[in-house]
Design a protein around this motif. Sequence first.
Motif, PDB file in Angstrom:
ATOM      1  N   TYR A   1     -60.076   5.573 -27.215  1.00  0.00           N
ATOM      2  CA  TYR A   1     -59.979   4.517 -26.537  1.00  0.00           C
ATOM      3  C   TYR A   1     -59.384   4.242 -27.668  1.00  0.00           C
ATOM      4  CZ  TYR A   1     -62.455   3.881 -22.321  1.00  0.00           C
ATOM      5  OH  TYR A   1     -63.354   4.630 -21.233  1.00  0.00           O
TER       6      TYR A   1
ATOM      7  N   SER B   1     -68.824   2.878 -29.856  1.00  0.00           N
ATOM      8  CA  SER B   1     -67.511   3.493 -30.436  1.00  0.00           C
ATOM      9  C   SER B   1     -67.910   4.957 -29.864  1.00  0.00           C
ATOM     10  CB  SER B   1     -67.660   3.371 -31.935  1.00  0.00           C
ATOM     11  OG  SER B   1     -69.038   4.104 -32.585  1.00  0.00           O
TER      12      SER B   1
ATOM     13  N   ILE C   1     -64.648   0.559 -26.988  1.00  0.00           N
ATOM     14  CA  ILE C   1     -65.311   1.914 -25.549  1.00  0.00           C
ATOM     15  C   ILE C   1     -65.338   0.862 -24.802  1.00  0.00           C
ATOM     16  CG2 ILE C   1     -66.706   3.335 -23.986  1.00  0.00           C
ATOM     17  CD1 ILE C   1     -66.826   5.278 -26.753  1.00  0.00           C
TER      18      ILE C   1
ATOM     19  N   LEU D   1     -67.126   3.716 -17.904  1.00  0.00           N
ATOM     20  CA  LEU D   1     -67.041   4.621 -18.526  1.00  0.00           C
ATOM     21  C   LEU D   1     -68.218   4.965 -17.727  1.00  0.00           C
ATOM     22  CD1 LEU D   1     -65.977   6.859 -19.886  1.00  0.00           C
ATOM     23  CD2 LEU D   1     -66.912   6.255 -21.724  1.00  0.00           C
TER      24      LEU D   1
ATOM     25  N   ALA E   1     -66.428  10.346 -25.396  1.00  0.00           N
ATOM     26  CA  ALA E   1     -65.144   9.011 -25.656  1.00  0.00           C
ATOM     27  C   ALA E   1     -65.631   8.980 -26.770  1.00  0.00           C
ATOM     28  CB  ALA E   1     -65.202   8.224 -23.980  1.00  0.00           C
ATOM     29  N   HIS E   2     -64.488   8.333 -27.864  1.00  0.00           N
ATOM     30  CA  HIS E   2     -64.710   7.827 -28.886  1.00  0.00           C
ATOM     31  C   HIS E   2     -63.748   6.830 -28.875  1.00  0.00           C
ATOM     32  CE1 HIS E   2     -65.629   7.539 -32.921  1.00  0.00           C
ATOM     33  NE2 HIS E   2     -66.683   8.035 -32.954  1.00  0.00           N
ATOM     34  N   SER E   3     -63.610   5.889 -30.358  1.00  0.00           N
ATOM     35  CA  SER E   3     -62.890   5.192 -30.752  1.00  0.00           C
ATOM     36  C   SER E   3     -61.656   5.871 -31.447  1.00  0.00           C
ATOM     37  CB  SER E   3     -63.660   3.582 -30.673  1.00  0.00           C
ATOM     38  OG  SER E   3     -64.796   3.577 -29.860  1.00  0.00           O
TER      39      SER E   3
END
Lengths: 73, 73, 147, 147
Positions: free
Chosen positions: D5, D88, D9, D14, D76-78
């Motif tokens: 992202y 994040s 997030i 999600l 998922a990660h920022s």
Amino acid sequence: MVKVEFLGPIGKSPIEVEASTLAELAEILKKDPEVAVWLEQSAVAVNDRMVESLEVKLDSGDRVSLLPPVCGG
Amino acid sequence: MVKVEFLGPIGKSPIEVEASTLAELAEILKKDPEVAVWLEQSAVAVNDRMVESLEVKLDSGDRVSLLPPVCGG
Amino acid sequence: MVLVYDGPIDVESLLSRWYTAEHNSNYGAMVTFVGTVREENGIEALSFDIYRPLLEKWFKGWKDRLEKEGALLAMAHSEGDVPVHTSSFACAIFSPKRRVALEMLDAFVEDFKANAPIWKYDVIDGKRIYAAERSTPMAGSGLLAKG
Amino acid sequence: MVLVYDGPIDVESLLSRWYTAEHNSNYGAMVTFVGTVREENGIEALSFDIYRPLLEKWFKGWKDRLEKEGALLAMAHSEGDVPVHTSSFACAIFSPKRRVALEMLDAFVEDFKANAPIWKYDVIDGKRIYAAERSTPMAGSGLLAKG
């Protein structure tokens, strides 16, 4: 009189009996074949508090619950 | 020529150097004070594969990455 | 308090609700567990009985334990029938630090399986069959068989 | 693949997406971890750099490891700035049985902290300051300092 309720799969309606200790109640319940088969595996609560001794005193109006093996989730 | 890239907080643009092993590259990088301070704490990848030996051979066009201490999440 | 659903849990809205309620509370970690009914042994659903007074007591014990670690616990469970591929159990732990969240999630879910006063039944051909072999006697069981 | 992202997030959508995608796949357990930026030390945000080629390799190693246990991993990660009280990092594990899910969540999150090629910065007064003291040297660090 003490009220005894049978939770979950025991599937028996509550009963009222005369008993002044859990030990006395145990003797009564052992004589009911429908209930006796559950005793080995069931935990016990008095007025919604879990108990672990047969010496627990019972007063008239107390509510004893038999809790057979559980499986949430 | 081997391309060396400095990831994350090292904050230095990639450089191109002549080196045929990681040991040779180490000698070159130790002379750059801006980079030298990071060597003790950085892991190394060659063409995006983590490596753990200075004897790794380098070919022209190879890409070496320096990875300083991480903290995701 | 435990959220008790009549039938399957609406997991999407529940997780959204939990996240929304707490993301501003300065917890660094949220962990969740969701239990979903698997299609196996020809079941069409699982079904659950809950004894709420003791479930609340058991849950409060865990909530207090987590509070001492600065963490927050939330839980939902279904009563009645929960068809295969829908969910019957969800919990979330919010904690300033991740270790507490990860360790307590494991401990809480295992104790839930062993000591939450909830009974499970397979539903096959519309009949409710007690899941005896998957069930665990609670701590202190057998008291009335003694003597 | 890791969902990256640009900034925070959207956790609610999600988690909904992950649950919706997999609840019919006969997994009995879903566990998730969400990392949210805490307000502390006067920061206004955290900021992240990611080295994607190695992140993907590291993630694939874990995905394969979980697949051998019959489980599924999503993450998922920022990248860039993530303001306080927004998130994040998020991951989810779907597994037929709960033990695998609970144990692997702990192991995955800890290895993520130690070995995912992601760098963290505090953002204070608009300036990005490397979080050196909270960072961990990756396995094999110091190779080029030898000899």
